[in-house]
Write an enzyme that holds these catalytic residues in place. Structure first.
Site, PDB file in Angstrom:
ATOM      1  CG  HIS A  29      -7.182   6.217   5.922  1.00  0.00           C
ATOM      2  ND1 HIS A  29      -7.906   7.141   6.646  1.00  0.00           N
ATOM      3  CD2 HIS A  29      -5.325   7.273   6.940  1.00  0.00           C
ATOM      4  CE1 HIS A  29      -7.284   7.621   7.686  1.00  0.00           C
ATOM      5  NE2 HIS A  29      -6.453   8.050   7.249  1.00  0.00           N
ATOM      6  CG  ASP A  45       1.093   5.319   9.557  1.00  0.00           C
ATOM      7  OD1 ASP A  45       1.606   6.224   9.705  1.00  0.00           O
ATOM      8  OD2 ASP A  45      -0.366   4.626   9.783  1.00  0.00           O
TER       9      ASP A  45
HETATM   10  N1  CMC Z   1      -4.549  -4.989   2.372  1.00  0.00           N
HETATM   11  C1  CMC Z   1      -4.834  -5.968   1.883  1.00  0.00           C
HETATM   12  N2  CMC Z   1      -6.815  -5.537   1.553  1.00  0.00           N
HETATM   13  C2  CMC Z   1      -7.205  -4.852   2.332  1.00  0.00           C
HETATM   14  C3  CMC Z   1      -6.728  -3.770   3.280  1.00  0.00           C
HETATM   15  C4  CMC Z   1      -5.208  -4.450   2.839  1.00  0.00           C
HETATM   16  N3  CMC Z   1      -4.622  -3.183   4.102  1.00  0.00           N
HETATM   17  N4  CMC Z   1      -7.256  -2.583   3.658  1.00  0.00           N
HETATM   18  C5  CMC Z   1      -9.116  -3.266   3.512  1.00  0.00           C
HETATM   19  N5  CMC Z   1      -8.455  -4.251   2.927  1.00  0.00           N
HETATM   20  C6  CMC Z   1      -9.665  -4.769   2.160  1.00  0.00           C
HETATM   21  C7  CMC Z   1     -10.718  -5.502   3.371  1.00  0.00           C
HETATM   22  O1  CMC Z   1     -10.175  -6.938   3.414  1.00  0.00           O
HETATM   23  C8  CMC Z   1     -11.808  -5.534   2.322  1.00  0.00           C
HETATM   24  O2  CMC Z   1     -12.141  -6.455   0.591  1.00  0.00           O
HETATM   25  P1  CMC Z   1     -12.923  -7.164   0.907  1.00  0.00           P
HETATM   26  O3  CMC Z   1     -14.448  -6.165   0.568  1.00  0.00           O
HETATM   27  O4  CMC Z   1     -13.070  -7.861  -0.175  1.00  0.00           O
HETATM   28  O5  CMC Z   1     -13.645  -7.600   1.682  1.00  0.00           O
HETATM   29  C9  CMC Z   1     -12.169  -3.944   1.779  1.00  0.00           C
HETATM   30  O6  CMC Z   1     -10.844  -3.844   0.747  1.00  0.00           O
HETATM   31  C10 CMC Z   1     -12.253  -3.585   2.265  1.00  0.00           C
HETATM   32  O7  CMC Z   1     -11.672  -3.659   3.476  1.00  0.00           O
HETATM   33  P2  CMC Z   1     -12.204  -2.974   5.262  1.00  0.00           P
HETATM   34  O8  CMC Z   1     -11.440  -3.801   6.783  1.00  0.00           O
HETATM   35  O9  CMC Z   1     -13.580  -2.742   5.717  1.00  0.00           O
HETATM   36  O10 CMC Z   1     -11.222  -1.311   4.642  1.00  0.00           O
HETATM   37  P3  CMC Z   1     -11.436  -0.541   6.098  1.00  0.00           P
HETATM   38  O11 CMC Z   1     -11.470   1.060   6.249  1.00  0.00           O
HETATM   39  O12 CMC Z   1     -12.319  -0.670   7.525  1.00  0.00           O
HETATM   40  O13 CMC Z   1     -10.258  -0.919   7.112  1.00  0.00           O
HETATM   41  C11 CMC Z   1      -7.924   0.245   8.335  1.00  0.00           C
HETATM   42  C12 CMC Z   1      -9.165   0.609   7.205  1.00  0.00           C
HETATM   43  C13 CMC Z   1      -6.862   1.032   7.817  1.00  0.00           C
HETATM   44  C14 CMC Z   1      -8.405  -0.611   8.454  1.00  0.00           C
HETATM   45  C15 CMC Z   1      -7.490  -1.363   6.672  1.00  0.00           C
HETATM   46  O14 CMC Z   1      -7.623  -0.265   5.326  1.00  0.00           O
HETATM   47  C16 CMC Z   1      -6.276  -1.654   7.013  1.00  0.00           C
HETATM   48  O15 CMC Z   1      -6.063  -2.651   7.566  1.00  0.00           O
HETATM   49  N6  CMC Z   1      -5.058  -1.089   6.395  1.00  0.00           N
HETATM   50  C17 CMC Z   1      -3.518  -1.918   7.142  1.00  0.00           C
HETATM   51  C18 CMC Z   1      -2.838  -1.138   8.160  1.00  0.00           C
HETATM   52  C19 CMC Z   1      -3.058  -0.060   8.261  1.00  0.00           C
HETATM   53  O16 CMC Z   1      -2.252   0.640   7.203  1.00  0.00           O
HETATM   54  N7  CMC Z   1      -3.432   1.185   9.468  1.00  0.00           N
HETATM   55  C20 CMC Z   1      -2.723   2.764   8.838  1.00  0.00           C
HETATM   56  C21 CMC Z   1      -3.740   3.288   8.351  1.00  0.00           C
HETATM   57  S1  CMC Z   1      -3.088   4.914   8.178  1.00  0.00           S
HETATM   58  C22 CMC Z   1      -3.710   5.503  10.453  1.00  0.00           C
HETATM   59  C23 CMC Z   1      -3.725   7.127  10.062  1.00  0.00           C
HETATM   60  O17 CMC Z   1      -3.928   7.840   9.544  1.00  0.00           O
HETATM   61  O18 CMC Z   1      -3.373   7.797  12.421  1.00  0.00           O
END
Ligand code: CMC
Length: 430
Positions: free
Chosen positions: A309, A366
């Site tokens: 998240h 989700d």
């Molecule tokens: N699966 C595998 N690796 C992940 C994932 C995931 N779902 N999410 C983050 N990572 C890894 C990412 O590759 C990175 O690794 P490294 O440090 O080795 O490069 C690390 O974790 C940090 O990732 P980030 O992109 O900086 O994390 P973020 O906080 O910017 O991203 C997110 C948050 C929600 C976009 C992401 O976790 C994601 O794409 N999740 C899957 C989609 C999802 O379920 N979205 C719904 C969120 S809830 C919606 C709401 O509340 O409205």
């Protein structure tokens, strides 16, 4: 002495006030930065920008805290339901018994849709996405209540109580109608005696001579899903609602813009992505372990949907609540679905894996809401619509907060990166 922050530009210091929220959140008030210095702040995506002061929802992503109007989401999940929490979110206080009864009564009384709107549904191609229909219908509602959708701020506020209950009630009817239309099913009218969620399920799943069977576990689960989505401070759709409202647009138009903003896969569409991922894993005859291994590669396209998240770097408190509800629903309905088996296996593997621990990636709301809705029989393309029904109290509350405050029209600045001035040379058209 009140706290200030100093910004030094070309050796010249400038002082700006610091705003402190009730939970000790700090912000540097840079509203006068451009006037004083000629500079603006740059924050693509607003990740570090407070766009407003708001008294509706508090989130602490590090601690995994979510509160509506000061009440912890766990307490609301145990003691409240969607309608009572909707009242709280919109009006700022929990209702008294008589306020709650009146609110419920207004929601019940407003469930039906004006006959004129039925022809709108007939005009949509039957493969239309329900979110496209919903946004059009929510905006169209304003045409039937011109006194509430005048775009005259004072007049719209005078009718806000009615407009709020109309929207909360009819969004559910419109959502069910869009589903029935898509599947070529006859529309089912709401039943005044049914509670909010079961009335929705009745409009979705009853047949002309066979009523949907009320199930308290399913009713409770749906209540929780909607309650947990009721507000989430300045997310993409809520910020959109505030932005549209800041220009003076009425509640129906602003909420309709919120529906459009929610539609995107990076926002309201993530619960659908969970089911698509599970279907892909199933199709590949994987039990989830190969998918988890690929998700750890760092390739964004292989991420584990429903995990991680942007704000919560601790367990999403909404997911914690729905995890238990998910188990209750699956047990009660005795659902036998290979995708749900894969989901549970994925959860098991990922929650014990060092990669996910180290990055503080936990199942989010989700993940479980998608599984529950699938178990209830709600089709995947309706998932985002369900989210819109749940988020309606938040959109209304933010519209109200903006409309009763002193916020100017929202008009961010930009850093222009296009071509400098060029001479226009007409093409020879002979
Ligand atoms: N699966 C595998 N690796 C992940 C994932 C995931 N779902 N999410 C983050 N990572 C890894 C990412 O590759 C990175 O690794 P490294 O440090 O080795 O490069 C690390 O974790 C940090 O990732 P980030 O992109 O900086 O994390 P973020 O906080 O910017 O991203 C997110 C948050 C929600 C976009 C992401 O976790 C994601 O794409 N999740 C899957 C989609 C999802 O379920 N979205 C719904 C969120 S809830 C919606 C709401 O509340 O409205």
């Amino acid at each position: 002495m009140s706290e200030t922050a100093k910004i030094i530009i070309a050796d010249q210091p400038y002082e700006f006030p610091v705003i402190t929220g009730t939970e000790n959140e700090k912000a540097i008030d840079t509203a006068r930065l451009r006037d004083l210095t000629g500079y603006v702040t740059y924050d693509d995506g607003y990740g570090n920008t407070a766009s407003c002061e708001s008294a509706i929802t508090f989130i602490d992503g590090e601690q995994g805290t979510l509160r509506y109007r000061g009440y912890d989401i766990q307490d609301l999940a145990v003691h409240s339901n969607f309608i009572e929490s909707a009242y709280l979110v919109v009006y700022g206080e929990l209702p008294t018994i008589s306020q709650l009864q009146n609110f419920r009564h207004l929601i019940l009384r407003n469930a039906a849709i004006h006959q004129g709107m039925f022809s709108f549904f007939e005009a949509f191609p039957n493969n239309s996405h329900p979110m496209a229909i919903l946004s059009a219908m929510v905006n169209s509602l304003g045409c039937y209540y011109p006194e509430m959708a005048s775009n005259n701020r004072e007049q719209d506020l005078e009718h806000l109580d009615s407009a709020a209950t109309i929207l909360l009630s009819k969004v559910r009817t419109l959502a069910a109608m869009s589903y029935r239309m898509k599947y070529g099913l006859p529309f089912i009218h709401p039943k005044p005696e049914l509670p909010y969620c079961s009335n929705f399920l009745h409009m979705m799943f009853s047949e002309p001579y066979a009523d949907y069977k009320f199930n308290p576990v399913v009713d409770r689960a749906l209540n929780l899903i909607l309650l947990l989505h009721a507000d989430h401070e300045q997310n993409c759709s809520t910020s959109t609602v505030r932005m549209v409202a800041s220009g003076g647009a009425n509640l129906f138009a602003s909420a309709s813009a919120g529906v459009c903003a929610l539609w995107g896969p990076a926002h309201g569409g993530a619960n659908m992505a969970v089911i698509h991922m599970l279907a892909q894993i199933h199709q590949d005859s994987d039990d989830g372990s190969r998918f988890v291994a690929a998700a750890k590669s760092g390739d964004k396209s292989k991420r584990l949907m429903g995990f991680g998240h942007r704000v919560y770097k601790n367990y999403d408190p909404r997911a914690k609540i729905l995890r238990k509800t998910c188990a209750d629903v699956l047990n009660t309905l005795g659902v036998n679905d290979p995708l749900l088996d894969i989901a549970l296996k994925l959860e098991e593997i990922a929650t014990h894996d060092e990669y996910f621990h180290a990055r503080r990636l936990y199942p989010n709301v989700d993940f479980y809401s998608g599984i529950i809705m699938r178990a209830i029989g709600i089709p995947v393309d309706m998932f985002t619509v369900m989210f819109a029904i749940g988020r309606m109290p938040g959109w209304i509350a933010h519209w109200r907060e903006l409309a009763t405050g002193n916020s100017p029209i929202h008009r961010p600045r930009q850093i222009y990166t296009g071509s400098p001035r060029r001479e226009f040379t007409p093409i020879d058209q002979r």
